[in-house]
Design a protein around this motif. Sequence first.
Motif, short mmCIF file in Angstrom:
data_model
loop_
_atom_site.label_atom_id
_atom_site.label_comp_id
_atom_site.label_asym_id
_atom_site.label_seq_id
_atom_site.Cartn_x
_atom_site.Cartn_y
_atom_site.Cartn_z
N GLU A 190 0.81 -1.22 0.00
CA GLU A 190 0.00 0.00 0.00
C GLU A 190 0.85 1.28 0.00
OE1 GLU A 190 -0.43 -2.36 2.64
OE2 GLU A 190 -1.81 -3.45 1.35
N GLN A 191 2.09 1.21 0.47
CA GLN A 191 2.95 2.40 0.54
C GLN A 191 4.01 2.45 -0.57
OE1 GLN A 191 2.59 0.52 3.65
NE2 GLN A 191 0.79 1.80 4.00
N SER A 192 4.09 1.41 -1.39
CA SER A 192 5.17 1.34 -2.38
C SER A 192 4.71 0.57 -3.61
CB SER A 192 6.39 0.65 -1.75
OG SER A 192 7.40 0.47 -2.70
N MET A 193 4.63 1.29 -4.74
CA MET A 193 4.21 0.67 -6.00
C MET A 193 5.06 1.20 -7.15
SD MET A 193 0.13 0.72 -5.81
CE MET A 193 -0.66 -0.27 -4.54
N PRO A 194 5.32 0.34 -8.15
CA PRO A 194 6.09 0.81 -9.30
C PRO A 194 5.22 1.56 -10.31
CG PRO A 194 5.62 -1.50 -9.55
CD PRO A 194 5.06 -1.09 -8.22
N VAL A 195 5.80 2.59 -10.89
CA VAL A 195 5.16 3.30 -12.01
C VAL A 195 6.20 3.43 -13.12
CG1 VAL A 195 3.51 4.58 -10.61
CG2 VAL A 195 5.72 5.60 -11.12
N LEU A 196 5.71 3.48 -14.33
CA LEU A 196 6.60 3.68 -15.47
C LEU A 196 6.88 5.16 -15.60
CD1 LEU A 196 7.97 2.24 -17.87
CD2 LEU A 196 5.93 2.76 -19.19
N ALA A 197 8.15 5.55 -15.49
CA ALA A 197 8.52 6.97 -15.54
C ALA A 197 9.02 7.38 -16.92
CB ALA A 197 9.58 7.26 -14.49
N ALA A 198 9.60 6.44 -17.66
CA ALA A 198 10.13 6.78 -18.98
C ALA A 198 10.25 5.50 -19.80
CB ALA A 198 11.50 7.44 -18.85
N VAL B 22 12.36 3.19 -17.41
CA VAL B 22 12.68 3.52 -16.03
C VAL B 22 11.41 3.31 -15.21
CG1 VAL B 22 13.44 5.32 -14.42
CG2 VAL B 22 14.41 5.21 -16.74
N MET B 23 11.55 2.50 -14.19
CA MET B 23 10.44 2.27 -13.26
C MET B 23 10.83 2.89 -11.93
SD MET B 23 9.31 -1.61 -14.15
CE MET B 23 7.99 -1.56 -12.97
N VAL B 24 9.92 3.66 -11.36
CA VAL B 24 10.14 4.33 -10.08
C VAL B 24 9.13 3.78 -9.08
CG1 VAL B 24 10.12 6.54 -8.85
CG2 VAL B 24 10.99 6.43 -11.20
N TRP B 25 9.59 3.45 -7.89
CA TRP B 25 8.68 3.05 -6.82
C TRP B 25 8.25 4.31 -6.08
CZ3 TRP B 25 10.77 -0.72 -9.38
CH2 TRP B 25 10.20 -1.99 -9.33
N MET B 26 6.95 4.42 -5.87
CA MET B 26 6.40 5.62 -5.24
C MET B 26 5.30 5.25 -4.27
SD MET B 26 3.93 7.22 -8.12
CE MET B 26 2.60 7.60 -7.03
N ASN B 27 5.01 6.18 -3.39
CA ASN B 27 3.90 6.04 -2.47
C ASN B 27 2.66 6.54 -3.22
OD1 ASN B 27 1.85 6.82 -0.54
ND2 ASN B 27 3.39 6.51 1.05
N PRO B 28 1.65 5.68 -3.44
CA PRO B 28 0.49 6.12 -4.22
C PRO B 28 -0.33 7.22 -3.54
CG PRO B 28 0.15 3.90 -3.36
CD PRO B 28 1.56 4.29 -3.04
N ALA B 29 -0.26 7.32 -2.24
CA ALA B 29 -1.03 8.36 -1.53
C ALA B 29 -0.39 9.73 -1.68
CB ALA B 29 -1.17 8.00 -0.04
N PRO C 221 12.05 4.24 -1.31
CA PRO C 221 13.19 3.36 -1.62
C PRO C 221 12.77 2.12 -2.41
CG PRO C 221 13.29 4.09 0.65
CD PRO C 221 11.95 4.52 0.11
N LEU C 222 13.65 1.72 -3.30
CA LEU C 222 13.45 0.50 -4.08
C LEU C 222 13.32 -0.68 -3.13
CD1 LEU C 222 13.45 0.00 -7.17
CD2 LEU C 222 15.85 -0.60 -6.97
N PRO C 223 12.33 -1.55 -3.29
CA PRO C 223 12.18 -2.69 -2.39
C PRO C 223 13.41 -3.60 -2.42
CG PRO C 223 10.22 -2.39 -3.73
CD PRO C 223 11.26 -1.47 -4.27
#
Length: 167
Positions: A83-91, A142-149, A155-157
């Motif tokens: 819930e606090q860390s999910m990957p998103v496609l940044a580039a 590039v995949m970035v891990w982010m807090n969705p809220a 930090p990368l898991p």
Amino acid sequence: MSSSTTDTPAAPGRHKAAGAEQVTPVSAPTPAAEIHPLFVASIGVRWRDLDAFNHVNNSNYLTYLEEARLQWLRHVPGPWFDEQSMPVLAASDINYRMPIEWPAQLHVELSCERLGNSSITIGHRIVDAEQPERLYSDGRVVMVWMNPATGKPVPLPQAIRDAVEAA
């Protein structure tokens, strides 16, 4: 600034307009021998992937890459999102090397180019499963891990770091 006579010639069939900006050339493909794959996904080309020119539409390359990343992530032991860390496609960066025709069975090779504090740069190559020297596409995402809220990087898991190290 004066103009130079060593300008790159226009592509065949095209004329270079005066003052036109030059296109950056596509980088040379990374030789397969230099790739240390994290994962190789097998993907079949579907009839519906074809466009009016009877080859795979360029947008489907992104779908193949997404599917390969998800297959890899499903094989990563340990938690790689919550819930606090999910990957998103940044580039994303895709070099289209040759058209993919139907029918075809593909291998999507993923490799780690860079591990950051909250991101990973994943190199990719799409090749023919039966003729791996037939390179259809390469590039990186590039995949970035982010807090969705909050939308802030986290930090990368450790599971991702461990999976890259194990490859």
